[in-house]
Each structure stands twice: as structure tokens, then as C-alpha cells.
Design a protein around this motif. Sequence first.
Motif, short mmCIF file in Angstrom:
data_model
loop_
_atom_site.label_atom_id
_atom_site.label_comp_id
_atom_site.label_asym_id
_atom_site.label_seq_id
_atom_site.Cartn_x
_atom_site.Cartn_y
_atom_site.Cartn_z
N ASP A 8 117.47 -36.91 73.03
CA ASP A 8 117.09 -35.57 72.59
C ASP A 8 116.11 -34.93 73.57
OD1 ASP A 8 118.63 -35.62 70.26
OD2 ASP A 8 117.04 -36.62 69.14
N LEU B 260 108.88 -45.50 70.99
CA LEU B 260 109.99 -44.95 70.21
C LEU B 260 111.20 -45.85 70.30
CD1 LEU B 260 109.68 -41.25 71.41
CD2 LEU B 260 108.87 -42.20 69.25
N GLU B 261 112.01 -45.86 69.24
CA GLU B 261 113.24 -46.63 69.24
C GLU B 261 114.25 -46.04 70.22
OE1 GLU B 261 114.88 -47.35 65.37
OE2 GLU B 261 112.91 -47.77 64.52
N GLU B 262 114.31 -44.73 70.30
CA GLU B 262 115.22 -44.03 71.19
C GLU B 262 114.40 -43.20 72.18
OE1 GLU B 262 118.63 -44.11 71.26
OE2 GLU B 262 118.54 -45.66 69.71
N VAL C 54 113.32 -40.10 74.64
CA VAL C 54 113.47 -38.64 74.57
C VAL C 54 113.30 -38.07 75.97
CG1 VAL C 54 112.63 -38.50 72.19
CG2 VAL C 54 111.03 -38.21 74.09
N ARG D 107 111.25 -29.14 69.45
CA ARG D 107 112.45 -29.99 69.45
C ARG D 107 113.65 -29.12 69.82
NH1 ARG D 107 112.08 -33.12 64.50
NH2 ARG D 107 112.61 -31.18 63.48
N THR E 159 105.44 -39.25 65.71
CA THR E 159 106.55 -40.20 65.76
C THR E 159 107.73 -39.72 64.93
OG1 THR E 159 105.01 -42.03 66.10
CG2 THR E 159 107.23 -42.59 65.35
N GLU E 160 107.46 -39.26 63.74
CA GLU E 160 108.53 -38.75 62.87
C GLU E 160 109.22 -37.55 63.50
OE1 GLU E 160 108.88 -36.60 58.55
OE2 GLU E 160 107.45 -38.25 58.74
N LEU F 200 109.51 -36.75 66.69
CA LEU F 200 110.32 -37.15 67.85
C LEU F 200 111.54 -37.95 67.44
CD1 LEU F 200 107.44 -38.11 70.30
CD2 LEU F 200 108.99 -36.18 70.54
N SER F 201 111.50 -38.58 66.29
CA SER F 201 112.61 -39.43 65.85
C SER F 201 113.62 -38.69 64.98
CB SER F 201 112.06 -40.64 65.08
OG SER F 201 111.21 -41.39 65.91
#
Length: 78
Positions: free
Chosen positions: A2, A27-29, A31, A57, A73-74, A76-77
Motif C-alpha cells: 500500500d 509491520l506484517e506487510e 508499505v 493512506r 499501526t492500525e 498502516l495495516s
Amino acid sequence: MDDFYLLTKPNCPLCNEALAEIHRLQLEEPVRLHWVDISEQPELLEEYALLVPVLVRGKDDAELRWPFTNELTEFLSA
């Protein structure tokens, strides 16, 4: 991956702090972060001059304004 846009302006210590905060996250993914200098775009400067740093975003133009606190965090995820 993203896309996110960090709205900034020259000589902005909070903008540097915001960037550092983003980089500290695990982050898990990943950006893609774009640095946007609002001083180069009059329409953005008029709207955001007193608000930067602002994280936008790309997929839905949602905004997260400084201070990011626990929402970063939320945001960005999402």
C-alpha cells in the motif's frame, strides 16, 4: 504493498519525528511511503500548513494527523 503519503514542510521537526515513528514499527506487510513537501503545492500548503505532519493512506485518502499515538499501526495495516 500500500502507498502512504507523509505530508511535510521544510524545517519541520515533528515531520522528522513522525518519519522515525513510522520506521520503528514492525509491520506484517511493508508499505510504500512517499514524502510530500506541501510547500511546493499551494493548494496543499493552504490546507495543511498548520497541521503537518499528516499521513494519508493512498487507497482511500484517509488521514491520520499528528500526534499519531496508538492509531499508527492500525492505520498502516488497514
